[in-house]
Design an enzyme around this catalytic site. Structure first.
Site, PDB file in Angstrom:
ATOM      1  N   HIS A 155      32.366  25.453 -50.197  1.00  0.00           N
ATOM      2  CA  HIS A 155      33.463  26.478 -49.653  1.00  0.00           C
ATOM      3  C   HIS A 155      34.305  25.802 -48.562  1.00  0.00           C
ATOM      4  CE1 HIS A 155      31.319  29.130 -46.508  1.00  0.00           C
ATOM      5  NE2 HIS A 155      31.186  27.896 -46.361  1.00  0.00           N
ATOM      6  N   CYS A 177      34.268  24.243 -40.277  1.00  0.00           N
ATOM      7  CA  CYS A 177      34.378  24.879 -41.796  1.00  0.00           C
ATOM      8  C   CYS A 177      35.636  24.415 -42.471  1.00  0.00           C
ATOM      9  CB  CYS A 177      34.250  26.280 -41.540  1.00  0.00           C
ATOM     10  SG  CYS A 177      32.686  26.729 -40.899  1.00  0.00           S
ATOM     11  N   HIS A 179      32.764  21.719 -47.956  1.00  0.00           N
ATOM     12  CA  HIS A 179      31.237  21.603 -47.610  1.00  0.00           C
ATOM     13  C   HIS A 179      30.439  22.610 -48.308  1.00  0.00           C
ATOM     14  CE1 HIS A 179      32.413  24.843 -44.789  1.00  0.00           C
ATOM     15  NE2 HIS A 179      30.989  25.217 -44.715  1.00  0.00           N
ATOM     16  N   ASP A 227      26.935  29.624 -58.986  1.00  0.00           N
ATOM     17  CA  ASP A 227      25.784  28.509 -58.700  1.00  0.00           C
ATOM     18  C   ASP A 227      26.595  26.973 -59.120  1.00  0.00           C
ATOM     19  OD1 ASP A 227      23.586  27.011 -57.814  1.00  0.00           O
ATOM     20  OD2 ASP A 227      22.874  27.033 -59.905  1.00  0.00           O
ATOM     21  N   HIS A 228      26.729  26.077 -58.020  1.00  0.00           N
ATOM     22  CA  HIS A 228      27.180  24.924 -58.314  1.00  0.00           C
ATOM     23  C   HIS A 228      28.622  25.034 -58.565  1.00  0.00           C
ATOM     24  CE1 HIS A 228      23.335  23.448 -58.172  1.00  0.00           C
ATOM     25  NE2 HIS A 228      23.460  22.436 -58.017  1.00  0.00           N
ATOM     26  N   GLU A 272      23.560  32.442 -45.621  1.00  0.00           N
ATOM     27  CA  GLU A 272      24.479  31.099 -45.909  1.00  0.00           C
ATOM     28  C   GLU A 272      23.357  29.815 -45.339  1.00  0.00           C
ATOM     29  OE1 GLU A 272      28.835  31.032 -44.836  1.00  0.00           O
ATOM     30  OE2 GLU A 272      27.980  29.577 -43.477  1.00  0.00           O
TER      31      GLU A 272
END
Lengths: 140, 141
Positions: free
Chosen positions: A14, A33, A39, A79-80, A124
């Site tokens: 994200h 971020c 990242h 996911d991924h 996170e």
């Protein structure tokens, strides 16, 4: 009332960027971020369902069924993936832990038919997480 | 919140410090009996973990309850800097009289962090070791 918690992990990328703000403001507010290439994190999700154990099965919720819901609604969706670009529910939102936790709540709540969704906790990193629950429910 | 959902942000911090459990209201013998090896006059130390939970509206522009950089620097200034690599009994005024049990450490940290201006402090959890955890959410109304 018994509270049952199921855990799952997913990995995703994200970035934090609000197009309504200037480049400098984005950098100031979001720091590293804000890297335009994004990242990633290994997220850990804990989903807590509350209910009375069924007198016949002894279960609050069928764990296999809960696992399938989580696989379909969360793992396959997130996911991924690059959360900003690939998760429609996050479109127009900054994919912070707070916002992802709320999106996950809204995805799961209507799917859970036995027991009721009590809490979503999304890590996170091991040192940073967000909790989402109904107003008035106990947060801990 | 409009949708009836409450969001909390949880963050974990660490500090290492020494302490000695000894109450001026008890005799030497009572202190030894009550606190056992924690009464060792030279003190001993722990790696403490502090888990801080705050709540509030999620800002639509930032997606955040509170900017982590603000929370981190507040906790750093109010708790980590004054507690880390210190003797709690000697170096933290609040523990000159109050015994620095983790119960009291938890309450002291809560009192320091409840002044955080950007979000509402919900609770403070302190792990003295992986096996001992204490939690404080302020006095019940």
């Amino acid at each position: 009332m018994v509270y049952l918690t199921r855990k799952l992990e997913f990995s995703a990328s994200h970035l934090y960027h609000n197009p309504a703000l200037s480049l400098e403001e984005n950098k100031r507010i979001f720091g590293k971020c804000n890297n335009p290439h994004g990242h990633g994190h290994n997220y850990t999700l804990e989903v807590t369902v509350a209910g009375e154990p069924d007198p016949v099965t002894g279960m609050v919720v069928d764990l296999k069924e809960l696992k399938e819901i989580l696989e379909r609604e969360i793992t396959q969706r997130m996911d991924h993936r690059f959360l900003n670009y690939e998760v429609a529910e996050l479109k127009g939102q900054i994919p912070t832990c707070e916002n992802i936790a709320r999106v996950i709540w809204n995805l799961l709540e209507p799917k859970i038919s036995k027991g009721r969704l009590h809490k979503v906790r999304l890590y996170e990193t091991p040192d940073l997480y967000a909790d989402c629950y109904r107003n008035g429910a106990h947060g801990a | 919140m409009k949708d009836g959902l409450k969001i909390e942000l949880g963050r974990r911090y660490r500090f290492s410090a020494s302490h000695r459990l000894h109450s001026s209201r008890l005799s030497e013998e009572e202190n030894r009996r009550v606190y056992g090896k924690c009464n060792n006059p030279y003190g001993h130390g722990h790696n403490y973990v502090v888990e801080v939970s705050v709540s509030g509206a999620v800002d639509a522009a930032t997606g955040m309850i509170a900017n982590l950089a603000d929370l981190d620097s507040f906790v750093e200034r109010e708790v980590i800097e004054p507690f880390d690599h210190k003797s709690l009994n000697e170096d933290v005024a609040a523990f000159r009289e109050n015994v620095p049990t983790t119960e009291n450490i938890c309450k002291e940290i809560f009192e320091r962090l409840k002044r955080f201006p950007k979000a509402k402090l919900e609770r403070v959890r302190v792990e003295e070791t992986g096996n001992n955890t204490f939690e404080y959410a302020g006095e019940e109304l």
